[in-house]
Design an enzyme around this catalytic site. Structure first.
Site, PDB file in Angstrom:
ATOM      1  CB  SER A 143      46.414  54.267  67.669  1.00 26.96           C
ATOM      2  OG  SER A 143      46.297  55.410  68.498  1.00 26.96           O
ATOM      3  CE1 TYR A 157      43.442  56.507  63.775  1.00 30.05           C
ATOM      4  CE2 TYR A 157      43.547  56.873  66.147  1.00 30.05           C
ATOM      5  CZ  TYR A 157      44.179  56.659  64.938  1.00 30.05           C
ATOM      6  OH  TYR A 157      45.555  56.599  64.891  1.00 30.05           O
TER       7      TYR A 157
HETATM    8  P1  NAP Z   1      49.558  60.921  58.037  1.00 32.14           P
HETATM    9  O1  NAP Z   1      50.757  61.798  58.186  1.00 32.14           O
HETATM   10  O2  NAP Z   1      48.202  61.538  57.920  1.00 32.14           O
HETATM   11  O3  NAP Z   1      49.821  59.949  56.785  1.00 32.14           O
HETATM   12  C1  NAP Z   1      48.859  59.009  56.445  1.00 32.14           C
HETATM   13  C2  NAP Z   1      49.296  58.250  55.226  1.00 32.14           C
HETATM   14  O4  NAP Z   1      48.284  57.268  54.929  1.00 32.14           O
HETATM   15  C3  NAP Z   1      49.425  59.123  53.985  1.00 32.14           C
HETATM   16  O5  NAP Z   1      50.579  58.712  53.281  1.00 32.14           O
HETATM   17  C4  NAP Z   1      48.165  58.814  53.180  1.00 32.14           C
HETATM   18  O6  NAP Z   1      48.344  58.909  51.774  1.00 32.14           O
HETATM   19  C5  NAP Z   1      47.931  57.367  53.557  1.00 32.14           C
HETATM   20  N1  NAP Z   1      46.553  56.933  53.361  1.00 32.14           N
HETATM   21  C6  NAP Z   1      45.427  57.417  53.945  1.00 32.14           C
HETATM   22  N2  NAP Z   1      44.352  56.762  53.500  1.00 32.14           N
HETATM   23  C7  NAP Z   1      44.807  55.833  52.610  1.00 32.14           C
HETATM   24  C8  NAP Z   1      44.173  54.870  51.777  1.00 32.14           C
HETATM   25  N3  NAP Z   1      42.846  54.690  51.792  1.00 32.14           N
HETATM   26  N4  NAP Z   1      44.961  54.092  50.994  1.00 32.14           N
HETATM   27  C9  NAP Z   1      46.306  54.259  50.984  1.00 32.14           C
HETATM   28  N5  NAP Z   1      46.947  55.152  51.724  1.00 32.14           N
HETATM   29  C10 NAP Z   1      46.197  55.946  52.523  1.00 32.14           C
HETATM   30  O7  NAP Z   1      49.441  59.892  59.251  1.00 32.14           O
HETATM   31  P2  NAP Z   1      50.470  59.348  60.351  1.00 32.14           P
HETATM   32  O8  NAP Z   1      50.271  60.124  61.575  1.00 32.14           O
HETATM   33  O9  NAP Z   1      51.824  59.176  59.767  1.00 32.14           O
HETATM   34  O10 NAP Z   1      49.803  57.914  60.623  1.00 32.14           O
HETATM   35  C11 NAP Z   1      50.330  56.698  60.141  1.00 32.14           C
HETATM   36  C12 NAP Z   1      49.698  55.584  60.962  1.00 32.14           C
HETATM   37  O11 NAP Z   1      50.023  55.785  62.344  1.00 32.14           O
HETATM   38  C13 NAP Z   1      48.166  55.545  60.899  1.00 32.14           C
HETATM   39  O12 NAP Z   1      47.727  54.217  60.862  1.00 32.14           O
HETATM   40  C14 NAP Z   1      47.747  56.214  62.197  1.00 32.14           C
HETATM   41  O13 NAP Z   1      46.471  55.798  62.620  1.00 32.14           O
HETATM   42  C15 NAP Z   1      48.851  55.737  63.120  1.00 32.14           C
HETATM   43  N6  NAP Z   1      49.024  56.546  64.330  1.00 32.14           N
HETATM   44  C16 NAP Z   1      49.395  57.851  64.256  1.00 32.14           C
HETATM   45  C17 NAP Z   1      49.546  58.581  65.432  1.00 32.14           C
HETATM   46  C18 NAP Z   1      49.946  60.028  65.453  1.00 32.14           C
HETATM   47  O14 NAP Z   1      49.873  60.658  66.520  1.00 32.14           O
HETATM   48  N7  NAP Z   1      50.412  60.588  64.342  1.00 32.14           N
HETATM   49  C19 NAP Z   1      49.289  57.967  66.661  1.00 32.14           C
HETATM   50  C20 NAP Z   1      48.902  56.641  66.690  1.00 32.14           C
HETATM   51  C21 NAP Z   1      48.775  55.935  65.511  1.00 32.14           C
HETATM   52  P3  NAP Z   1      48.460  60.343  51.022  1.00 32.14           P
HETATM   53  O15 NAP Z   1      49.836  60.862  51.394  1.00 32.14           O
HETATM   54  O16 NAP Z   1      48.326  60.040  49.581  1.00 32.14           O
HETATM   55  O17 NAP Z   1      47.358  61.202  51.576  1.00 32.14           O
END
Ligand code: NAP
Length: 248
Positions: A143, A157
């Site tokens: 991130s 985080y």
């Molecule tokens: P999201 O929509 O909240 O989805 C998160 C996913 O991770 C879900 O499928 C969830 O499973 C899964 N998950 C959470 N804890 C887990 C665990 N302990 N074991 C296995 N799976 C787990 O998040 P997102 O925004 O797509 O984020 C994806 C990645 O991008 C993350 O690493 C996040 O830090 C990074 N990121 C996101 C942003 C942003 O602005 N969105 C920015 C920078 C980085 P369930 O569906 O079963 O709950």
């Protein structure tokens, strides 16, 4: 040879967008999820209806025995793994450090850091030429928080993503002669449900005026960067951290 890709946390958000694009490009895709069975199964049905090979498996990436089982099931159901996206990640309620307790820190670091390490370990055991594998590619989802620090929101985080950056650089060098490339993407503010976990579902729209491109990103825009890093087009690229953040 069909490329076999595991995307952790692939049922929703950036992981789901990556799964869609990967199937479109001919990968056999396994998505793992923690608890949202419906989101994962709905996505798998959608991908299968498009003629793709897709599978969803439940596993908590922070629990070693579940990660081992996840990879064994994947071996049995899809065959040899050639690509991994360490995408599963969490953040918690926005707060300052002086309000954080140890339990929260353990949860965030266990999922974001330990989870990525364990999944990468299982992938290396299967891909590395030292272990009899045929090589592969790993992309860690970090991130921009790793270089901005997320003050007043979630420095825990941000620090966990700093660990992912260091891990990406180190592992890339460790396995560089073993047929495995390891890179990271650093998304900026992307429209997904993760911001609701921080208590502010509309966060992207609040902060987008601070993004040089003056908008939030779409999960598909991150997915394209991930797919490029996984592909043969990135054959000489390893140990790179690619910002996908609208200039922020
Ligand atoms: P999201 O929509 O909240 O989805 C998160 C996913 O991770 C879900 O499928 C969830 O499973 C899964 N998950 C959470 N804890 C887990 C665990 N302990 N074991 C296995 N799976 C787990 O998040 P997102 O925004 O797509 O984020 C994806 C990645 O991008 C993350 O690493 C996040 O830090 C990074 N990121 C996101 C942003 C942003 O602005 N969105 C920015 C920078 C980085 P369930 O569906 O079963 O709950």
């Amino acid at each position: 040879m069909t490329e076999i890709l595991l995307i952790t946390g692939g049922g929703r958000g950036i992981g789901a967008a990556t799964a869609r694009l990967a199937v479109e490009r001919g990968y056999g895709v396994c998505i793992s999820y923690l608890s949202n069975h419906i989101a994962a199964q709905t996505l798998v049905s959608e991908l299968q209806n498009l003629g793709g090979t897709a599978l969803a498996l439940q596993a908590d990436v922070g629990v070693e025995s579940e990660v081992v089982r996840l990879f064994e099931q994947l071996d049995a159901e899809l065959g040899p793994l050639t690509a991994l996206v360490n995408n599963a990640g969490i953040l918690e309620q926005q707060m300052r450090l002086d309000q954080m307790d140890a339990a929260r820190l353990h949860r965030v670091f266990t999922t974001n850091v330990v989870g990525s390490f364990l999944c990468a370990r299982e992938a290396v055991k299967r891909m590395s030429t030292v272990h009899g594998g045929k090589g592969g590619a790993i992309v860690n989802v970090s991130s921009t928080a790793s270089r901005l620090g997320a003050p007043g929101e979630y420095v825990d985080y941000a620090a966990s993503k700093g660990a992912i950056d260091a891990f990406t650089l180190g592992l890339a060098k460790e396995v560089a002669t073993e047929g495995i490339r390891v890179n990271g993407v650093r998304p900026g503010v992307i429209y997904t449900e993760i911001h609701a976990s921080g208590g502010e579902p509309g966060r992207v729209d609040r902060v987008k005026s601070g993004v040089p491109m003056l908008r939030g990103g779409e999960p598909e825009e991150v997915a394209k960067a991930i797919l490029w890093l996984l592909s043969a087009e990135a054959s000489y690229t390893t140990g790179t951290l690619l910002d996908v953040s609208g200039g922020r």
